[in-house]
Design a protein around this motif. Structure first.
Motif, PDB file in Angstrom:
ATOM      1  N   GLY A 405      33.502  44.383  43.587  1.00  0.00           N
ATOM      2  CA  GLY A 405      33.194  45.788  43.622  1.00  0.00           C
ATOM      3  C   GLY A 405      32.621  46.099  45.306  1.00  0.00           C
ATOM      4  N   ARG A 408      35.336  47.208  47.363  1.00  0.00           N
ATOM      5  CA  ARG A 408      35.688  48.400  46.986  1.00  0.00           C
ATOM      6  C   ARG A 408      34.703  49.568  47.428  1.00  0.00           C
ATOM      7  NH1 ARG A 408      36.279  46.039  41.880  1.00  0.00           N
ATOM      8  NH2 ARG A 408      35.167  47.821  41.121  1.00  0.00           N
ATOM      9  N   LYS A 410      31.409  49.726  46.549  1.00  0.00           N
ATOM     10  CA  LYS A 410      30.177  50.057  45.547  1.00  0.00           C
ATOM     11  C   LYS A 410      28.963  49.927  46.723  1.00  0.00           C
ATOM     12  CE  LYS A 410      29.952  48.622  41.491  1.00  0.00           C
ATOM     13  NZ  LYS A 410      30.149  47.773  40.277  1.00  0.00           N
ATOM     14  N   ASN A 414      26.877  44.174  40.520  1.00  0.00           N
ATOM     15  CA  ASN A 414      26.591  43.345  39.325  1.00  0.00           C
ATOM     16  C   ASN A 414      26.571  42.043  39.761  1.00  0.00           C
ATOM     17  OD1 ASN A 414      25.897  45.719  37.872  1.00  0.00           O
ATOM     18  ND2 ASN A 414      27.789  45.846  37.581  1.00  0.00           N
ATOM     19  N   ASP A 415      27.481  41.566  40.708  1.00  0.00           N
ATOM     20  CA  ASP A 415      27.549  40.010  40.969  1.00  0.00           C
ATOM     21  C   ASP A 415      28.272  40.096  42.299  1.00  0.00           C
ATOM     22  OD1 ASP A 415      30.387  40.518  40.531  1.00  0.00           O
ATOM     23  OD2 ASP A 415      30.612  39.112  38.910  1.00  0.00           O
ATOM     24  N   ASP A 417      31.256  38.308  44.388  1.00  0.00           N
ATOM     25  CA  ASP A 417      32.572  37.570  44.096  1.00  0.00           C
ATOM     26  C   ASP A 417      32.969  37.201  45.979  1.00  0.00           C
ATOM     27  OD1 ASP A 417      33.078  38.310  41.299  1.00  0.00           O
ATOM     28  OD2 ASP A 417      32.993  40.121  42.344  1.00  0.00           O
ATOM     29  N   LYS A 474      37.855  28.046  40.625  1.00  0.00           N
ATOM     30  CA  LYS A 474      36.629  28.909  40.793  1.00  0.00           C
ATOM     31  C   LYS A 474      35.263  28.586  40.056  1.00  0.00           C
ATOM     32  CE  LYS A 474      37.412  31.760  36.551  1.00  0.00           C
ATOM     33  NZ  LYS A 474      37.620  32.653  35.759  1.00  0.00           N
ATOM     34  N   GLY A 513      39.972  43.795  42.353  1.00  0.00           N
ATOM     35  CA  GLY A 513      39.850  44.719  41.375  1.00  0.00           C
ATOM     36  C   GLY A 513      40.331  46.162  41.838  1.00  0.00           C
ATOM     37  N   LYS A 515      39.265  46.312  37.564  1.00  0.00           N
ATOM     38  CA  LYS A 515      39.932  45.734  36.255  1.00  0.00           C
ATOM     39  C   LYS A 515      41.147  46.441  35.944  1.00  0.00           C
ATOM     40  CE  LYS A 515      36.252  43.146  34.594  1.00  0.00           C
ATOM     41  NZ  LYS A 515      35.402  43.474  35.527  1.00  0.00           N
TER      42      LYS A 515
HETATM   43  P1  UTP Z   1      33.984  41.583  38.526  1.00  0.00           P
HETATM   44  O1  UTP Z   1      33.787  41.532  36.872  1.00  0.00           O
HETATM   45  O2  UTP Z   1      33.083  40.774  39.364  1.00  0.00           O
HETATM   46  O3  UTP Z   1      33.798  43.304  38.790  1.00  0.00           O
HETATM   47  O4  UTP Z   1      35.460  41.086  38.909  1.00  0.00           O
HETATM   48  P2  UTP Z   1      33.413  44.186  40.174  1.00  0.00           P
HETATM   49  O5  UTP Z   1      34.672  44.973  40.123  1.00  0.00           O
HETATM   50  O6  UTP Z   1      33.288  43.062  41.231  1.00  0.00           O
HETATM   51  O7  UTP Z   1      32.268  45.001  39.799  1.00  0.00           O
HETATM   52  P3  UTP Z   1      30.849  44.282  39.562  1.00  0.00           P
HETATM   53  O8  UTP Z   1      30.732  42.855  39.853  1.00  0.00           O
HETATM   54  O9  UTP Z   1      30.280  44.575  38.204  1.00  0.00           O
HETATM   55  O10 UTP Z   1      29.941  45.190  40.581  1.00  0.00           O
HETATM   56  C1  UTP Z   1      35.994  41.437  40.170  1.00  0.00           C
HETATM   57  C2  UTP Z   1      37.481  41.352  40.000  1.00  0.00           C
HETATM   58  O11 UTP Z   1      37.761  39.883  39.771  1.00  0.00           O
HETATM   59  C3  UTP Z   1      38.898  39.905  38.838  1.00  0.00           C
HETATM   60  C4  UTP Z   1      38.710  41.339  37.917  1.00  0.00           C
HETATM   61  O12 UTP Z   1      40.012  41.641  37.929  1.00  0.00           O
HETATM   62  C5  UTP Z   1      38.041  42.092  38.755  1.00  0.00           C
HETATM   63  O13 UTP Z   1      38.853  43.050  39.320  1.00  0.00           O
HETATM   64  N1  UTP Z   1      38.486  38.811  37.961  1.00  0.00           N
HETATM   65  C6  UTP Z   1      37.396  38.555  37.755  1.00  0.00           C
HETATM   66  C7  UTP Z   1      39.534  37.817  37.755  1.00  0.00           C
HETATM   67  O14 UTP Z   1      40.613  37.894  38.114  1.00  0.00           O
HETATM   68  N2  UTP Z   1      39.043  36.883  36.909  1.00  0.00           N
HETATM   69  C8  UTP Z   1      37.827  36.779  36.210  1.00  0.00           C
HETATM   70  O15 UTP Z   1      37.522  35.562  35.685  1.00  0.00           O
HETATM   71  C9  UTP Z   1      36.798  37.555  36.534  1.00  0.00           C
END
Ligand code: UTP
Ligand code: MN
Length: 573
Positions: A405, A408, A410, A414-415, A417, A474, A513, A515
């Motif tokens: 996020g 993108r 945001k 929430n977490d 990555d 991961k 993302g 999703k």
């Molecule tokens: P997140 O669940 O972290 O969502 O997945 P987000 O879009 O970052 O929003 P927050 O964290 O709620 O703010 C990030 C992207 O990583 C991919 C998902 O497709 C998602 O778009 N993803 C997530 C995977 O490919 N595998 C996973 O196990 C988890």
């Protein structure tokens, strides 16, 4: 605001833009960068409300989804460099680029305020003044603007910030695949999307997956629709959008996720008329809905577990604490069990054991207030810097991209990555896995990582077993920044994704993302291109040949897609 700014213009004249005596509405584009959700919503609402002004009024504004088609761009961006991430400079010079205050004042005064006085960028003041649609105003200099310099920016692997999303993508809102549409963080119909989000969540919590996906798809389509939905355009256009109120036929019916149960057209109409959907009111008033929502708010508890817990009588988090036997300290606060984490009095973790503790449901319950709180962009960046500094000690010269996020746009995540790689990493021989493990262990030893929820090979070997497929690894962790003495730090979810160099860009695309964007990207690759896309690479289906794009743009090009900026991949609510 810049009225005393030197107007001596370097531009010579080119084609003259017929500027409005208002034979058509003035088209306004809201550039969302550097705006928070409430500011964006406010600006959309201002333009939306103004629809009620009589049609023959000389003052008419219209929302415009494409910056290149707009007369006026409302922006909080003040620096050229930053603007160029979102808008080609040559296009920018043909527009009036103003601050949000221009819109507020124009609406209040019911006239086009002189744009030059609200110029968002010093560098574009002259162009903004010249391109102001109402040239009858005395402060407006009517010399037409110049748009010549043709700079096709060189694209290198780490240069995607300079890529501009093509205007075609913005007019593609009727496309079936989210990876063909431009989906901003906040859309003109955000409140409707949020209301449908309640129906989605309700179906999801109740295990009605097909129905939930129907709403998710409708939301995703609405996110790309560039105008505020009214009863008028609903009948002429909106009800004909894909996945909204239509039975899907032909080609798409055999696709795995297709559904014949679409969100009721009536529910969207209901929202346009009344601003709410009655069923959502009922859902919001339901104890079961709130309980399931609460129970699933604990990390690791999914809808199925939540329904099971509900069926044996659990309703609240306190019920869960008793059920999972979470120890309560003398002062009534919840505590982590002794063996899980130990801190010195000044907050430093005492390293004790080599085994990394799992995040049990019990621990997730104790940490839930931390884990539920959202994370600012500043903290995301700080976490990234801390992790990179530790990684540098293990293997100098790693590259990384903060995805998810954050990427993108945001403002609150929430977490966190992060995708990492190093040019020396080889897919085989456990190198990727090894570096990931080493980093997690080091972060744990430093007290930065307290728990690990998942640490394993990410991708199964390919079906043909023709090659190793160890290109991604991961680790899902719980992370806490060291205390700087001034503020209390919170535990955060941090996902670390290690990629071999050849899988770096598919990793970045796959984890950016949102999703639904990812879901449609995979579907597009499969159905339209005969390819299998995932974060670890692209495989041609008929002969299992693998492709490893060398940049993010190459991922798009390889799949026959036009570039879409990460900030326009917000295809979920
Ligand atoms: P997140 O669940 O972290 O969502 O997945 P987000 O879009 O970052 O929003 P927050 O964290 O709620 O703010 C990030 C992207 O990583 C991919 C998902 O497709 C998602 O778009 N993803 C997530 C995977 O490919 N595998 C996973 O196990 C988890
Ligand atoms: Mn995320």
């Amino acid at each position: 605001m810049h009225t005393s700014y030197n107007r001596s213009s370097e531009s010579s004249s080119s084609s003259s833009r017929s500027s409005s005596s208002q034979e058509r509405p003035v088209r306004v584009h809201i550039l969302q960068a550097k705006m928070d959700a409430s500011a964006i919503a406010e600006l959309y609402a201002l333009i939306d409300n103004q629809r009620r002004i009589p049609k023959n009024s000389p003052f008419q504004l219209e929302l415009c989804g494409k910056a290149s088609d707009a007369d006026i761009i409302v922006s909080n961006v003040r620096m050229r460099k930053r603007l160029e991430r979102h808008l080609d400079w040559n296009i920018a010079r043909q527009k009036a680029i103003v601050t949000p205050q221009w819109l507020r004042d124009s609406i209040q005064q019911q006239r086009i305020m002189p744009c030059g006085e609200y110029s968002a960028l010093r560098e574009l003041h002259d162009e903004t003044a010249k391109n102001c649609p109402d040239c009858n105003l005395p402060s407006c200099d009517c010399t037409p603007s110049l748009a010549t310099v043709g700079s096709t920016s060189r694209v290198s692997a780490d240069d995607t910030m300079k890529l501009v999303t093509s205007p075609r993508i913005f007019s593609n809102y009727t496309a079936r695949y989210a990876c063909l549409r431009a989906s901003p963080l906040v859309c003109p119909n955000q409140a409707l999307a949020a209301e449908l989000g309640v129906l989605y969540l309700h179906r999801d919590l109740e295990g009605k997956a097909v129905n939930a996906l129907g709403y998710q798809r409708a939301i995703s389509v609405l996110k790309a629709y560039p105008r505020v939905i009214t009863l008028e355009n609903f009948d002429t256009e909106v009800r004909h959008l894909p996945y909204i109120g239509e039975k899907i036929q032909s080609k798409v019916t055999y696709l795995q996720h297709t559904t014949s149960s679409h969100p009721e057209v009536e529910q969207i109409k209901e929202f346009i008329r009344f601003g709410v959907i009655e069923e959502c009111q009922t859902i919001r008033a339901s104890e079961r809905f709130w309980s399931l929502k609460t129970l699933t708010s604990v990390h690791g508890i999914g809808a199925t577990t939540a329904r099971n817990l509900y069926s044996i009588g659990l309703r609240t988090l306190e019920d869960m604490e008793r059920y999972y036997d979470v120890p309560v300290a003398d002062d009534g606060t919840l505590k982590l069990e002794e063996e899980e984490v130990i801190y010195t009095p000044n907050g430093k973790r005492i390293p004790r054991q080599a085994r990394l503790p799992d995040l049990s449901t019990k621990a997730a319950l104790v940490l839930r207030n931390d884990l539920e709180a959202s994370i600012s962009r500043e903290e995301v960046e700080e976490m990234h810097a801390v992790v990179m500094a530790e990684l540098e000690e293990l293997q100098p010269g790693c590259v990384s991209t903060i995805v998810g996020g954050y990427r993108r746009g945001k403002l609150q995540s929430n977490d966190v990555d992060i995708v990492f790689s190093h040019s020396d990493l080889r897919s085989g021989g456990n190198q990727v896995k090894g570096l990931c493990r080493k980093l997690v262990q080091r972060l744990y030893d430093r007290g930065l990582v307290t728990h690990v929820t998942h640490l394993s090979g990410f991708h199964a070997r390919d079906a043909m077993r023709t090659s190793h497929w160890d290109s991604l690894e991961k680790a899902l962790t719980i992370f806490i920044l060291p205390s700087d003495g001034t503020q209390k730090r919170s535990h955060r979810r941090l996902d670390l994704i290690f990629a071999a160099p050849e899988a770096y860009w598919t990793g970045v695309v796959g984890w950016t993302g949102s999703k639904m964007f990812e879901r449609d990207l995979r579907l597009w690759a499969k159905v339209e291109k005969g390819m299998k896309f995932d974060s670890s690479g692209i495989t041609r289906r008929h002969d299992s040949k693998k492709f490893f794009p060398k940049s993010e743009l190459e991922v798009f090009e390889f799949l026959g897609l036009e570039w879409i900026d990460p900030t326009l991949r917000n295809a979920d609510i």
